[in-house]
Design a protein around this motif. Structure first.
Motif, PDB file in Angstrom:
ATOM      1  N   PHE A 117       3.985  -8.010  -6.329  1.00 19.41           N
ATOM      2  CA  PHE A 117       5.282  -6.849  -5.805  1.00 19.41           C
ATOM      3  C   PHE A 117       5.662  -7.539  -4.625  1.00 19.41           C
ATOM      4  O   PHE A 117       6.672  -7.015  -4.138  1.00 19.41           O
ATOM      5  N   VAL A 118       4.879  -8.454  -3.623  1.00 17.67           N
ATOM      6  CA  VAL A 118       5.233  -8.823  -2.306  1.00 17.67           C
ATOM      7  C   VAL A 118       5.224 -10.268  -2.130  1.00 17.67           C
ATOM      8  O   VAL A 118       4.605 -11.098  -2.705  1.00 17.67           O
ATOM      9  N   ALA A 119       6.474 -10.606  -1.581  1.00 16.03           N
ATOM     10  CA  ALA A 119       6.773 -12.143  -1.296  1.00 16.03           C
ATOM     11  C   ALA A 119       5.598 -12.962  -0.323  1.00 16.03           C
ATOM     12  O   ALA A 119       5.492 -14.137  -0.676  1.00 16.03           O
ATOM     13  N   ALA A 194       7.440   9.884  -3.696  1.00 10.26           N
ATOM     14  CA  ALA A 194       8.819   9.058  -3.693  1.00 10.26           C
ATOM     15  C   ALA A 194       8.455   7.427  -4.153  1.00 10.26           C
ATOM     16  O   ALA A 194       7.372   6.800  -3.738  1.00 10.26           O
ATOM     17  N   THR A 195       9.327   6.809  -5.160  1.00 14.40           N
ATOM     18  CA  THR A 195       9.169   5.635  -5.329  1.00 14.40           C
ATOM     19  C   THR A 195       9.995   4.634  -4.667  1.00 14.40           C
ATOM     20  O   THR A 195      10.389   3.497  -5.388  1.00 14.40           O
ATOM     21  N   SER A 196      10.383   4.730  -3.417  1.00 15.81           N
ATOM     22  CA  SER A 196      11.420   4.213  -2.733  1.00 15.81           C
ATOM     23  C   SER A 196      10.815   2.932  -1.894  1.00 15.81           C
ATOM     24  O   SER A 196       9.710   2.923  -1.911  1.00 15.81           O
ATOM     25  N   TYR A 560       3.843   0.637   0.414  1.00 16.30           N
ATOM     26  CA  TYR A 560       4.843   0.382  -0.511  1.00 16.30           C
ATOM     27  C   TYR A 560       4.185  -0.019  -1.906  1.00 16.30           C
ATOM     28  O   TYR A 560       4.692   0.190  -2.946  1.00 16.30           O
ATOM     29  N   LEU A 561       2.934  -0.669  -1.830  1.00 15.59           N
ATOM     30  CA  LEU A 561       2.429  -1.317  -3.031  1.00 15.59           C
ATOM     31  C   LEU A 561       1.928  -0.099  -3.912  1.00 15.59           C
ATOM     32  O   LEU A 561       1.991   0.047  -5.308  1.00 15.59           O
ATOM     33  N   SER A 562       1.477   1.132  -3.361  1.00 13.61           N
ATOM     34  CA  SER A 562       1.160   2.403  -4.025  1.00 13.61           C
ATOM     35  C   SER A 562       2.432   2.930  -4.692  1.00 13.61           C
ATOM     36  O   SER A 562       2.078   3.422  -6.068  1.00 13.61           O
ATOM     37  N   ARG A 563       3.558   2.989  -4.198  1.00 11.96           N
ATOM     38  CA  ARG A 563       4.757   3.360  -4.749  1.00 11.96           C
ATOM     39  C   ARG A 563       5.319   2.559  -5.913  1.00 11.96           C
ATOM     40  O   ARG A 563       5.508   3.121  -6.916  1.00 11.96           O
ATOM     41  N   ARG A 564       5.164   1.042  -5.919  1.00 15.95           N
ATOM     42  CA  ARG A 564       5.067   0.199  -6.909  1.00 15.95           C
ATOM     43  C   ARG A 564       4.169   0.812  -8.073  1.00 15.95           C
ATOM     44  O   ARG A 564       4.689   0.817  -9.344  1.00 15.95           O
ATOM     45  N   GLU A 567       5.735   3.885  -9.683  1.00 17.04           N
ATOM     46  CA  GLU A 567       6.749   3.523 -10.394  1.00 17.04           C
ATOM     47  C   GLU A 567       6.541   3.071 -11.614  1.00 17.04           C
ATOM     48  O   GLU A 567       7.334   3.375 -12.543  1.00 17.04           O
ATOM     49  N   ASN A 568       5.711   2.035 -11.832  1.00 17.22           N
ATOM     50  CA  ASN A 568       5.476   1.499 -13.005  1.00 17.22           C
ATOM     51  C   ASN A 568       4.932   2.484 -14.173  1.00 17.22           C
ATOM     52  O   ASN A 568       5.005   2.330 -15.359  1.00 17.22           O
ATOM     53  N   SER A 569       4.061   3.498 -13.624  1.00 16.09           N
ATOM     54  CA  SER A 569       3.230   4.653 -14.536  1.00 16.09           C
ATOM     55  C   SER A 569       4.561   5.304 -14.870  1.00 16.09           C
ATOM     56  O   SER A 569       4.331   6.066 -16.037  1.00 16.09           O
TER      57      SER A 569
END
Length: 600
Positions: A117-119, A194-196, A560-564, A567-569
């Motif tokens: 998820f991160v570049a 939040a999933t932002s 950020y990774l936690s929210r990703r 969001e997938n869930s």
């Protein structure tokens, strides 16, 4: 302190044209006839139709990915679908860090969630991925995903302090804002549910300057000079949120007053853009409420300002308020129940006045930089108690900078009940005033948080009741904007969606309306690490498509990774479809002896 167009520094938009490293690689397109404009004229019929896009062809969809990357995606998306793991993911990450040590933990993260998820850690390390995606037709929208390491308690204390004025904190003033637009301790940590992308908390003016510098570097990294580069910003990063709360409350009450008068005139229930009030009756209401005297309003409602229809709509009303009211007077609002004016807490200290001015100045600096660099600026949507002010300030930027093309894009969250009204009003305003409409349409990132807050604090839930209702609103808003694009070659929209159904709907409507990908009016966007089966077929077919690309050091982007993961869930149907396609492509490669496929 006024908020009209005079609030913005007048400048000339310097524009250059050059290839942009983060924009999708250009596709060969047949030359149009001399003088032909995109989206109109007979020359359009000479162009070949847009290529068909097959989201089920896994060989083409994953042509840009090596087999180990497909296996990683399959593993990560499968783990994200496990409720048991998600419920304890923070504790598991903490345990893994303790057992492995920092170096091995970083390596593990880069092989799994971080790598998905991160570049990368900085702008230099993300360059290979950006160039690789660009070669396959997919551009990048850069976002520095680092968040300040605050505990929930620290975040709540910071939020409560920054969302109230000095008078309120000292007990010498009582806020008249509605409950929705006041800070509440239980919801002070805006990261929760939040999933932002990154969440910003106000600490100091110096830190806001630092956020602005980060945004400026992202604009630079987007290529510096291409008209199709994008960069994203959040207004809560640029100033004290107290201002956004107070201004949002004012804007909401003025708009509610208009609809109150509409109901008195028997016009309740109409779409906002279609609601027109009889001017004579409105004049009586204005006088009765004490907003202005008869003498004062004589010059308001004239043939020059309203034409000869004898009616006034919401845009007319807002323009009258804009032209005759400064911020200090905006902070006196009508109470439609008592029929009296009620002052908001409008006494600002000199320092608070300076903070508000600096917030506007930072926005201006970013807009000027984007204009000079030829990069389009997307203003992200945020919570509903900030959003009216964010949308209004974005509108002011659009009036200043969207003169020749859509440079500033506002974001509309279609899970909101009033999303359609907001979209149609902005489209109509752009038509009347002659600037270029630019929008990003999203479903929304704060649903669970917004619902819980509305229930706990005690105001109407602003969210649509079901996912299906949100999809319906999204498609309705999108269809309205696409119809506008058909007749207006200077308007543009970013369709930010992970839904295959929404993307198919967009492609079908584009074909029906004669909107060609070569016109570059319709853009598509997905998050890095998600929905490659949508992004890459679009890019390889010549449609402008972008990945939202976060970057930053491993430990600092864990929130950020936690929210990703969350969001997938929350989008199980789409994630399940993606996992099926990934597994299908891995099996195909295994059976055909192409397991060591090298993208070319």
């Amino acid at each position: 302190m006024g908020l009209g167009r005079a609030s913005w520094v007048r400048l000339s938009a310097l524009r250059r044209r050059a290839p942009l490293s983060t924009a999708p690689a250009a596709r060969e397109q047949p030359a149009a006839s001399p003088g032909a404009e995109p989206g109109s004229g007979p020359a359009e019929t000479a162009r070949p139709p847009a290529p068909a896009v097959d989201f089920g062809n896994t060989q083409e969809a994953y042509r840009s990915r090596r087999s180990w990357e497909l296996a990683r995606s399959l593993l990560v998306l499968r783990l994200c679908a496990s409720p048991a793991l998600l419920a304890r993911h923070e504790q598991l990450l903490h345990l893994a860090r303790r057992l492995l040590g920092q170096r091995l933990f970083n390596t593990l993260m880069k092989m799994t969630f971080y790598g998905q998820f991160v570049a990368g850690e900085d702008q230099e390390s993300i360059r290979p991925l950006i160039q690789h995606n660009r070669a396959f037709g997919v551009g990048s929208i850069l976002d520095y995903g680092v968040e300040e390491d605050l505990t929930p308690e620290e975040a709540k204390r910071t939020e409560m302090e920054s969302c109230s004025s000095a008078l309120e904190r000292n007990g010498r003033g009582i806020s008249q804002r509605e409950k929705q637009f006041q800070a509440h301790w239980a919801f002070g940590d805006r990261r929760d549910r939040a999933t932002s992308a990154r969440t910003y908390f106000y600490a100091s003016e110096a830190e806001c300057d630092g956020h602005m510098e980060t945004f400026l570097r992202c604009i630079d990294a987007s290529g510096g000079a291409s008209e199709d580069g994008f960069s994203a910003i959040k207004l809560t990063a640029l100033g004290r949120p107290q201002f956004l709360l107070q201004f949002s409350d004012v804007l909401t009450k003025w708009r509610r007053f208009f609809h109150h008068v509409a109901a008195e005139q028997g016009k309740a229930g109409l779409a906002a853009v279609d609601t027109k009030l009889e001017v004579v009756a409105l004049q009586e209401s204005v006088v009765k409420m004490g907003i202005a005297s008869r003498a004062e309003i004589e010059d308001w409602f004239t043939a020059e300002t309203l034409g000869v229809s004898g009616t006034l709509d919401l845009l007319d009303w807002c323009s009258l308020i804009d032209s005759r009211t400064e911020l200090s007077r905006h902070l006196v609002v009508p109470n439609t129940q008592t029929g009296k004016l009620e002052p908001l807490l409008s006494q600002f200290t000199e320092e608070e006045e300076r903070q508000m001015a600096r917030m506007l100045q930072r926005m201006d600096v970013l807009a000027r930089k984007a204009s000079q660099a030829g990069v389009r600026l997307m203003v992200d949507a945020e919570q509903t108690y900030f959003q009216p002010a964010i949308s209004r300030l974005t509108l002011e930027m659009q009036r200043r900078f969207n003169v020749e093309r859509p440079l500033i894009f506002n974001t509309f969250q279609c899970y909101l009940r009033d999303a359609y009204d907001n979209v149609t009003l902005d489209v109509e305003l752009a038509r009347r005033e002659g600037w270029c409409f630019g929008a990003k349409l999203v479903r929304g990132a704060y649903m669970a948080q917004e619902r819980a807050r509305a229930l706990e604090v005690g105001y109407e839930d602003p969210i649509n009741p079901t996912y299906e209702a949100t999809s319906s609103v999204y498609h309705r808003c999108l269809d309205y904007v696409l119809e506008e694009l058909k007749h207006n070659a200077r308007a543009a929209v970013m369709v930010a969606s992970h839904s295959e159904d929404t993307v198919r709907f967009t492609l079908r409507r584009m074909e029906e309306l004669g909107l060609h990908p070569a016109d570059r009016q319709v853009y598509f966007g997905q998050l890095l690490g998600m929905c490659d089966q949508i992004s890459f077929p679009l890019g390889q077919a010549g449609f402008p498509v972008y990945k939202y690309v976060p970057y930053g050091p491993v430990m600092e982007v864990l929130p950020y990774l936690s929210r990703r993961a969350l969001e997938n869930s929350g989008v199980m149907k789409g994630a399940q479809r993606e996992r099926q396609l990934l597994w299908q492509e891995l099996k195909r490669r295994l059976c055909t002896g192409s397991l060591f496929h090298q993208p070319a």
